[in-house]
Design a protein around this motif. Structure first.
Motif, PDB file in Angstrom:
ATOM      1  N   ARG A   1      68.943  20.890  40.977  1.00  0.00           N
ATOM      2  CA  ARG A   1      67.912  20.999  42.014  1.00  0.00           C
ATOM      3  C   ARG A   1      68.111  22.264  42.846  1.00  0.00           C
ATOM      4  O   ARG A   1      67.146  22.937  43.200  1.00  0.00           O
ATOM      5  N   LEU A   2      69.356  22.567  43.163  1.00  0.00           N
ATOM      6  CA  LEU A   2      69.634  23.768  43.957  1.00  0.00           C
ATOM      7  C   LEU A   2      69.327  25.039  43.176  1.00  0.00           C
ATOM      8  O   LEU A   2      68.889  26.036  43.763  1.00  0.00           O
ATOM      9  N   MET A   3      69.527  25.017  41.871  1.00  0.00           N
ATOM     10  CA  MET A   3      69.171  26.176  41.042  1.00  0.00           C
ATOM     11  C   MET A   3      67.662  26.412  41.113  1.00  0.00           C
ATOM     12  O   MET A   3      67.205  27.537  41.345  1.00  0.00           O
ATOM     13  N   LEU A   4      66.875  25.351  40.930  1.00  0.00           N
ATOM     14  CA  LEU A   4      65.420  25.485  41.026  1.00  0.00           C
ATOM     15  C   LEU A   4      65.015  25.934  42.429  1.00  0.00           C
ATOM     16  O   LEU A   4      64.190  26.845  42.580  1.00  0.00           O
ATOM     17  N   LEU A   5      65.608  25.327  43.442  1.00  0.00           N
ATOM     18  CA  LEU A   5      65.312  25.698  44.825  1.00  0.00           C
ATOM     19  C   LEU A   5      65.603  27.180  45.070  1.00  0.00           C
ATOM     20  O   LEU A   5      64.767  27.903  45.635  1.00  0.00           O
ATOM     21  N   GLY A   6      66.753  27.647  44.640  1.00  0.00           N
ATOM     22  CA  GLY A   6      67.116  29.050  44.839  1.00  0.00           C
ATOM     23  C   GLY A   6      66.152  30.004  44.157  1.00  0.00           C
ATOM     24  O   GLY A   6      65.734  31.009  44.736  1.00  0.00           O
TER      25      GLY A   6
ATOM     26  N   MET B   1      67.097  16.237  36.854  1.00  0.00           N
ATOM     27  CA  MET B   1      66.822  16.384  38.285  1.00  0.00           C
ATOM     28  C   MET B   1      66.976  15.058  39.022  1.00  0.00           C
ATOM     29  O   MET B   1      66.617  14.944  40.183  1.00  0.00           O
ATOM     30  N   GLY B   2      67.491  14.051  38.342  1.00  0.00           N
ATOM     31  CA  GLY B   2      67.751  12.770  38.983  1.00  0.00           C
ATOM     32  C   GLY B   2      66.591  11.800  38.934  1.00  0.00           C
ATOM     33  O   GLY B   2      66.789  10.592  38.929  1.00  0.00           O
ATOM     34  N   THR B   3      65.372  12.313  38.917  1.00  0.00           N
ATOM     35  CA  THR B   3      64.162  11.507  38.768  1.00  0.00           C
ATOM     36  C   THR B   3      63.178  12.312  37.936  1.00  0.00           C
ATOM     37  O   THR B   3      63.328  13.521  37.778  1.00  0.00           O
ATOM     38  N   GLY B   4      62.166  11.642  37.473  1.00  0.00           N
ATOM     39  CA  GLY B   4      61.088  12.332  36.795  1.00  0.00           C
ATOM     40  C   GLY B   4      60.109  12.923  37.790  1.00  0.00           C
ATOM     41  O   GLY B   4      60.207  12.697  39.001  1.00  0.00           O
ATOM     42  N   PHE B   5      59.165  13.676  37.277  1.00  0.00           N
ATOM     43  CA  PHE B   5      58.071  14.219  38.079  1.00  0.00           C
ATOM     44  C   PHE B   5      57.212  13.066  38.586  1.00  0.00           C
ATOM     45  O   PHE B   5      56.974  12.093  37.866  1.00  0.00           O
TER      46      PHE B   5
ATOM     47  N   HIS C   1      63.445  12.965  46.874  1.00  0.00           N
ATOM     48  CA  HIS C   1      63.478  13.896  48.009  1.00  0.00           C
ATOM     49  C   HIS C   1      64.437  15.044  47.711  1.00  0.00           C
ATOM     50  O   HIS C   1      65.487  14.853  47.100  1.00  0.00           O
ATOM     51  N   GLN C   2      64.039  16.212  48.130  1.00  0.00           N
ATOM     52  CA  GLN C   2      64.751  17.449  47.797  1.00  0.00           C
ATOM     53  C   GLN C   2      66.260  17.362  48.015  1.00  0.00           C
ATOM     54  O   GLN C   2      67.030  17.791  47.166  1.00  0.00           O
ATOM     55  N   PHE C   3      66.687  16.815  49.132  1.00  0.00           N
ATOM     56  CA  PHE C   3      68.121  16.807  49.450  1.00  0.00           C
ATOM     57  C   PHE C   3      68.690  15.393  49.490  1.00  0.00           C
ATOM     58  O   PHE C   3      69.593  15.109  50.265  1.00  0.00           O
TER      59      PHE C   3
ATOM     60  N   ALA D   1      76.004  17.303  39.228  1.00  0.00           N
ATOM     61  CA  ALA D   1      75.247  18.094  38.248  1.00  0.00           C
ATOM     62  C   ALA D   1      73.754  18.101  38.581  1.00  0.00           C
ATOM     63  O   ALA D   1      73.085  19.127  38.450  1.00  0.00           O
ATOM     64  N   VAL D   2      73.237  16.970  39.020  1.00  0.00           N
ATOM     65  CA  VAL D   2      71.832  16.894  39.419  1.00  0.00           C
ATOM     66  C   VAL D   2      71.599  17.740  40.666  1.00  0.00           C
ATOM     67  O   VAL D   2      70.617  18.481  40.751  1.00  0.00           O
ATOM     68  N   GLN D   3      72.506  17.655  41.627  1.00  0.00           N
ATOM     69  CA  GLN D   3      72.388  18.473  42.845  1.00  0.00           C
ATOM     70  C   GLN D   3      72.363  19.958  42.487  1.00  0.00           C
ATOM     71  O   GLN D   3      71.550  20.720  43.020  1.00  0.00           O
ATOM     72  N   ARG D   4      73.229  20.370  41.560  1.00  0.00           N
ATOM     73  CA  ARG D   4      73.264  21.782  41.130  1.00  0.00           C
ATOM     74  C   ARG D   4      71.936  22.189  40.499  1.00  0.00           C
ATOM     75  O   ARG D   4      71.414  23.280  40.754  1.00  0.00           O
TER      76      ARG D   4
END
Length: 186
Positions: free
Chosen positions: A143-148, A117-121, A129-131, A138-141
């Motif tokens: 995050r978008l998968m989790l968001l969706g 996800m690009g960073t840890g929790f 930040h979300q966007f 690949a990281v954007q995908r």
């Protein structure tokens, strides 16, 4: 009689992993935060989480929960460690976690490994930040998968944390204190 609106998240029934970060010392405060490390959510949020788990599994993933209900004392400890309202809600306002309607989570792949996800929790910097735009596709995908998954399940996101989701109109839910939890039987 149990008059608490919280229910315990059943990892087996929901087919999720639970790794409550604040039950250990490896967190932003650097110490154990939770006196009672149960994964609890408001019944409304738990219902949405069930749907999120189903959708994640349909896509070949599994959810890992880092945080759910957060008692007010824990919110105060986190605020003392990081008094930045962009990342930690001022306890005087009442955290959505302390209402039981917020959950922090990520996705695991079919091997049980967290997606990148690009960073840890709890990485309280702009790349979380979300966007945030300066991340690999690949990281954007991921995050978008989790968001969706989470949006389709009835949650909403916040801009400053890719892992945080909450019910709409979260402020309409009452704060839930430790006394309510202690008197509840699960």
């Amino acid at each position: 009689m149990n008059n608490s609106p919280l229910v315990e998240v059943d990892a087996n029934a929901l087919q999720v992993d639970i790794d409550l970060i604040y039950a250990g010392a490896d967190n932003l405060a650097g110490k154990v935060i939770y006196q009672d490390p149960r994964c609890l959510l408001h019944v409304d949020a738990e219902r949405c989480l069930r749907q999120a788990s189903r959708l994640a599994r349909q896509a070949g993933y599994r959810l890992r929960i880092f945080d759910a209900y957060r008692p007010p004392y824990a919110q105060l400890l986190l605020w003392q460690a990081l008094p930045n309202p962009e990342y930690v809600r001022d306890p005087s306002l009442g955290s959505h976690h302390s209402r039981g309607v917020a959950v922090d989570l990520t996705l695991l792949d079919s091997e049980g490994q967290p997606l990148d996800m690009g960073t840890g929790f709890d990485d309280m910097r702009e790349p979380s930040h979300q966007f945030y735009g300066d991340l690999p596709p690949a990281v954007q995908r991921n995050r978008l998968m989790l968001l969706g998954i989470m949006l389709a399940s009835g949650f909403r996101h916040i801009d400053s944390e890719w892992w945080h989701y909450e019910l709409p109109e979260a402020d309409d839910y009452p704060l839930i204190d430790e006394q309510t939890i202690r008197s509840a039987s699960y």
